[in-house]
Design a protein around this motif. Sequence first.
Motif, PDB file in Angstrom:
ATOM      1  N   ASP A  30      22.018  68.276  76.205  1.00 46.21           N
ATOM      2  CA  ASP A  30      21.567  66.889  76.181  1.00 46.21           C
ATOM      3  C   ASP A  30      21.866  66.314  77.557  1.00 46.21           C
ATOM      4  O   ASP A  30      22.995  66.430  78.033  1.00 46.21           O
ATOM      5  N   TYR A  33      24.362  64.282  81.070  1.00 44.11           N
ATOM      6  CA  TYR A  33      25.790  64.308  80.761  1.00 44.11           C
ATOM      7  C   TYR A  33      26.504  64.903  81.983  1.00 44.11           C
ATOM      8  O   TYR A  33      26.997  66.030  81.942  1.00 44.11           O
ATOM      9  N   TRP A  71      21.403  64.298  71.549  1.00 44.14           N
ATOM     10  CA  TRP A  71      22.767  64.633  71.137  1.00 44.14           C
ATOM     11  C   TRP A  71      22.977  64.519  69.628  1.00 44.14           C
ATOM     12  O   TRP A  71      23.583  65.388  69.000  1.00 44.14           O
ATOM     13  N   SER A  88      27.142  71.868  76.303  1.00 41.03           N
ATOM     14  CA  SER A  88      26.835  70.582  76.926  1.00 41.03           C
ATOM     15  C   SER A  88      27.987  69.604  76.676  1.00 41.03           C
ATOM     16  O   SER A  88      27.788  68.498  76.216  1.00 41.03           O
ATOM     17  N   GLY A  89      29.206  70.076  76.984  1.00 42.70           N
ATOM     18  CA  GLY A  89      30.372  69.211  76.835  1.00 42.70           C
ATOM     19  C   GLY A  89      30.695  68.851  75.404  1.00 42.70           C
ATOM     20  O   GLY A  89      31.156  67.739  75.122  1.00 42.70           O
ATOM     21  N   MET A  90      30.480  69.780  74.487  1.00 40.00           N
ATOM     22  CA  MET A  90      30.719  69.455  73.076  1.00 40.00           C
ATOM     23  C   MET A  90      32.197  69.618  72.702  1.00 40.00           C
ATOM     24  O   MET A  90      32.790  70.682  72.892  1.00 40.00           O
ATOM     25  N   GLN A 136      27.324  56.681  73.165  1.00 41.31           N
ATOM     26  CA  GLN A 136      26.183  57.516  72.776  1.00 41.31           C
ATOM     27  C   GLN A 136      26.205  57.841  71.281  1.00 41.31           C
ATOM     28  O   GLN A 136      27.265  58.130  70.715  1.00 41.31           O
ATOM     29  N   CYS A 139      28.369  60.873  69.412  1.00 43.37           N
ATOM     30  CA  CYS A 139      29.424  61.441  70.263  1.00 43.37           C
ATOM     31  C   CYS A 139      30.801  61.150  69.668  1.00 43.37           C
ATOM     32  O   CYS A 139      30.950  60.344  68.748  1.00 43.37           O
ATOM     33  N   TYR A 183      33.571  56.371  76.512  1.00 38.44           N
ATOM     34  CA  TYR A 183      32.941  57.695  76.584  1.00 38.44           C
ATOM     35  C   TYR A 183      33.918  58.686  77.204  1.00 38.44           C
ATOM     36  O   TYR A 183      34.926  58.287  77.807  1.00 38.44           O
ATOM     37  N   ASP A 184      33.579  59.977  77.126  1.00 41.62           N
ATOM     38  CA  ASP A 184      34.374  61.048  77.738  1.00 41.62           C
ATOM     39  C   ASP A 184      34.694  60.675  79.196  1.00 41.62           C
ATOM     40  O   ASP A 184      33.773  60.371  79.970  1.00 41.62           O
TER      41      ASP A 184
HETATM   42  N1  ARG Z   1      32.352  65.291  74.089  1.00 45.14           N
HETATM   43  C1  ARG Z   1      31.557  64.369  73.335  1.00 45.14           C
HETATM   44  C2  ARG Z   1      31.123  64.984  72.024  1.00 45.14           C
HETATM   45  O1  ARG Z   1      31.322  66.127  71.806  1.00 45.14           O
HETATM   46  C3  ARG Z   1      30.341  63.894  74.085  1.00 45.14           C
HETATM   47  C4  ARG Z   1      29.504  64.998  74.634  1.00 45.14           C
HETATM   48  C5  ARG Z   1      28.160  64.540  75.045  1.00 45.14           C
HETATM   49  N2  ARG Z   1      27.411  65.609  75.593  1.00 45.14           N
HETATM   50  C6  ARG Z   1      26.146  65.436  76.005  1.00 45.14           C
HETATM   51  N3  ARG Z   1      25.548  66.453  76.510  1.00 45.14           N
HETATM   52  N4  ARG Z   1      25.577  64.294  75.887  1.00 45.14           N
HETATM   53  O2  ARG Z   1      30.556  64.337  71.188  1.00 45.14           O
END
Ligand code: ARG
Length: 247
Positions: A30, A33, A71, A88-90, A136, A139, A183-184
Amino acid sequence: AFAGCTSSEAATGDGQGGVGEKSVYSVGIDVPYPPFSKMDTDGNPTGFDVDSIRWIAENQGFEVKFEVVAWDGIIPALQAGQIDMVYSGMTITDERLEKVNFSIPYWTVNQMVVVVPGSGVTIDDIKEGNAIIGTQSGCTAAIWMEENLIDTGIMAKENLKVYPDTTKAVDDLTTGRIDAVMYDDLSLKDIIGGRDVENIGSIETNEEFGIAVRKDDTELLNKLNAGLTNLMADPYWEELKVQYDMV
Ligand code: ARG
């Protein structure tokens, strides 16, 4: 939206290459990010996670292509087989672990809060539910607020405003439509860039990022864990952090 990358002609995206061909896995991202997943000026996927999976694919002998998925629909897309992994930073969470599996962790974040400069909004105001907060949709910041502030009756549910991506929340903050954005930390720092907003600190959530795969996809999970372990022991891992301003 689809952003093709290094897929071969015969690729099906299900990770099953033909005889003698490399498997092609579809990586769900997504964007934006930053610095983990974003598009470069030519519209090609780039970022820390994107470069990481390219290296891991090379290391483990498979190919990847990228698919952009919203997302809040990315886990359903993974479960349905539209993509083969989410990189993607999950954040690894217990709720998500009921639906998907995760690789070993590779990064840690906390939830950062930014406000309009001089507005006087504090982290305590946030924790006491006295602010309209944007983030978001789907998230972990939204989930944190739901579980800790809304479900507990501390904050009215109208005080949480969700957006398809956090850049839109920051737009609404700068025009005074909302009081704060949560947010992160690393990504929010990148998103605000030089914009006129004030970082008032973080809420410690100690979230760990992992790569998500379908529950039954142990073959892919094993490759990802092996590749990620090799990557984290390789000098390229530190180079990537420097390249993306993460150190
Ligand atoms: N770390 C957060 C989550 O896991 C936000 C990650 C958002 N990543 C993105 N690609 N938008 O929910």
